[in-house]
Design a protein around this motif. Structure first.
Motif, PDB file in Angstrom:
ATOM      1  N   HIS A 106      77.734  29.347 -71.650  1.00  0.00           N
ATOM      2  CA  HIS A 106      78.606  28.315 -71.101  1.00  0.00           C
ATOM      3  C   HIS A 106      78.223  26.938 -71.603  1.00  0.00           C
ATOM      4  O   HIS A 106      77.169  26.733 -72.187  1.00  0.00           O
ATOM      5  N   TYR A 107      79.105  25.987 -71.331  1.00  0.00           N
ATOM      6  CA  TYR A 107      78.890  24.593 -71.686  1.00  0.00           C
ATOM      7  C   TYR A 107      79.020  23.754 -70.423  1.00  0.00           C
ATOM      8  O   TYR A 107      79.918  23.987 -69.605  1.00  0.00           O
ATOM      9  N   GLU A 108      78.120  22.799 -70.241  1.00  0.00           N
ATOM     10  CA  GLU A 108      78.152  21.915 -69.083  1.00  0.00           C
ATOM     11  C   GLU A 108      78.382  20.480 -69.547  1.00  0.00           C
ATOM     12  O   GLU A 108      77.525  19.899 -70.189  1.00  0.00           O
ATOM     13  N   PRO A 109      79.519  19.897 -69.224  1.00  0.00           N
ATOM     14  CA  PRO A 109      79.772  18.513 -69.638  1.00  0.00           C
ATOM     15  C   PRO A 109      78.720  17.563 -69.077  1.00  0.00           C
ATOM     16  O   PRO A 109      78.416  17.580 -67.886  1.00  0.00           O
ATOM     17  N   ALA A 147      80.003   6.235 -76.645  1.00  0.00           N
ATOM     18  CA  ALA A 147      81.417   6.597 -76.572  1.00  0.00           C
ATOM     19  C   ALA A 147      82.157   5.758 -75.530  1.00  0.00           C
ATOM     20  O   ALA A 147      83.362   5.507 -75.670  1.00  0.00           O
ATOM     21  N   GLU A 148      81.432   5.318 -74.503  1.00  0.00           N
ATOM     22  CA  GLU A 148      82.042   4.508 -73.448  1.00  0.00           C
ATOM     23  C   GLU A 148      81.930   3.007 -73.726  1.00  0.00           C
ATOM     24  O   GLU A 148      82.267   2.194 -72.867  1.00  0.00           O
ATOM     25  N   GLU A 215      81.598  13.820 -71.574  1.00  0.00           N
ATOM     26  CA  GLU A 215      81.745  14.025 -73.007  1.00  0.00           C
ATOM     27  C   GLU A 215      83.127  14.570 -73.343  1.00  0.00           C
ATOM     28  O   GLU A 215      83.642  15.436 -72.640  1.00  0.00           O
ATOM     29  N   ASP A 216      83.689  14.058 -74.402  1.00  0.00           N
ATOM     30  CA  ASP A 216      84.953  14.583 -74.897  1.00  0.00           C
ATOM     31  C   ASP A 216      84.738  16.001 -75.411  1.00  0.00           C
ATOM     32  O   ASP A 216      83.709  16.295 -76.017  1.00  0.00           O
ATOM     33  N   ALA A 217      85.703  16.876 -75.160  1.00  0.00           N
ATOM     34  CA  ALA A 217      85.570  18.278 -75.567  1.00  0.00           C
ATOM     35  C   ALA A 217      85.426  18.440 -77.076  1.00  0.00           C
ATOM     36  O   ALA A 217      84.903  19.445 -77.555  1.00  0.00           O
ATOM     37  N   GLU A 218      85.871  17.438 -77.840  1.00  0.00           N
ATOM     38  CA  GLU A 218      85.783  17.502 -79.298  1.00  0.00           C
ATOM     39  C   GLU A 218      84.556  16.773 -79.844  1.00  0.00           C
ATOM     40  O   GLU A 218      84.359  16.705 -81.060  1.00  0.00           O
ATOM     41  N   THR A 223      80.378  20.347 -78.714  1.00  0.00           N
ATOM     42  CA  THR A 223      80.407  21.522 -79.586  1.00  0.00           C
ATOM     43  C   THR A 223      79.011  22.042 -79.907  1.00  0.00           C
ATOM     44  O   THR A 223      78.867  23.143 -80.429  1.00  0.00           O
ATOM     45  N   THR A 224      77.995  21.279 -79.587  1.00  0.00           N
ATOM     46  CA  THR A 224      76.616  21.668 -79.911  1.00  0.00           C
ATOM     47  C   THR A 224      75.885  22.298 -78.736  1.00  0.00           C
ATOM     48  O   THR A 224      75.082  23.209 -78.909  1.00  0.00           O
TER      49      THR A 224
END
Length: 269
Positions: A106-109, A147-148, A215-218, A223-224
């Motif tokens: 899984h991925y956790e934002p 990013a923000e 985090e943006d999904a892209e 992705t890492t």
């Protein structure tokens, strides 16, 4: 008489071998070290799947990022489930361990959460922002701050970013680095806190509903940073490990993640 004694001895030997071999309950027990949330919770569903095939899953909970790797390296525990590959790679390099990923789960934002300030726009000169102090998660936090528009990093630094790579910090913010597990507990003493997904959940926070930014999904981070099932190198094809992989990547586990975490945990299988 001799023939009778021989038969008895044969039976005794057979029973002894059975007692020492396949009759050992531990042969059907799998041990996994995991963070309490969401990893141990997810593993409890996998345990139900494993039980259908006669396996017992024992989940050992840890609240730090070091011991779960040490106990797998030492052979005390069969596998662990708490980390992503960049952290695993760094840990192996720094500690001379031989741990490998066998499944992406899984991925956790990663999220920015309110501390003494309720919005990013409220940041003021000299405010403190808490971020993790371990290499891979520190870079991830810094990239999210960039990013923000809160800071700017050296061009192209990517996942190697440290605080030394901050080239613009308009508000002269104090970027406070600390153990990831402690950040949620100090929100009343910092303006904002950048928190790992699992530690946010443990603190009753949800990236999908409570974070000021995620985090943006892209993004390169998204992705890492897949959370992975890890074993000691050489054990990948072990019967226990193969059974564990099958259970963790089951439809039952996927459904549980999707129905439980409201976007704070996302299955990637």
């Amino acid at each position: 008489m001799k023939k009778t004694i021989a038969i008895i001895l044969t039976l005794v030997l057979a029973l002894s071998l059975a007692a020492c071999g396949g009759g050992n309950a531990d042969d059907k027990t799998i041990t996994v070290a995991a963070s309490p949330t969401p990893h141990a919770e997810i593993l409890k569903v996998a345990a139900e799947v494993l039980a259908k095939d006669g396996w017992t899953l024992e989940i050992k909970e840890y609240t730090d990022y070091v011991q779960p790797n040490n106990v797998v390296e030492d052979g005390e525990i069969d596998a662990n489930y708490f980390q992503h590959v960049p952290y695993l790679d760094t840990f192996n390099a720094d500690n001379g361990t031989h741990l490998v990923s066998v499944a992406m789960v899984h991925y956790e934002p990663f999220g920015i959460y309110a501390g003494t300030k309720s919005a990013i726009a409220d940041l003021a000169e000299g405010d403190k922002i808490a971020i993790p102090n371990d290499g891979s998660n520190r870079a991830r936090a810094l990239l999210l701050l960039e990013a923000e528009g809160i800071i700017k990093l050296k061009d192209g630094i990517g996942m190697d970013a440290t605080d030394l790579d901050i080239v613009e910090n308009p508000l002269n913010l104090d970027i406070v680095q600390m153990e990831a597990a402690q950040i949620a507990n100090v929100r009343d003493s910092v303006a904002l806190a950048v928190i790992n997904g699992n530690y946010a959940l443990q603190a009753g926070l949800n990236a999908g509903t409570d974070a000021l930014a995620v985090e943006d999904a892209e993004s390169i981070s998204a992705t890492t940073y897949a959370n992975v099932l890890v074993v000691k190198e050489g054990n990948e094809e072990n019967e226990k490990i193969q059974a564990l992989i099958k259970a963790v990547l089951s439809q039952e586990v996927k459904d549980y993640i999707n129905n439980t975490y409201s976007g704070a945990v996302v299955p990637i299988f």
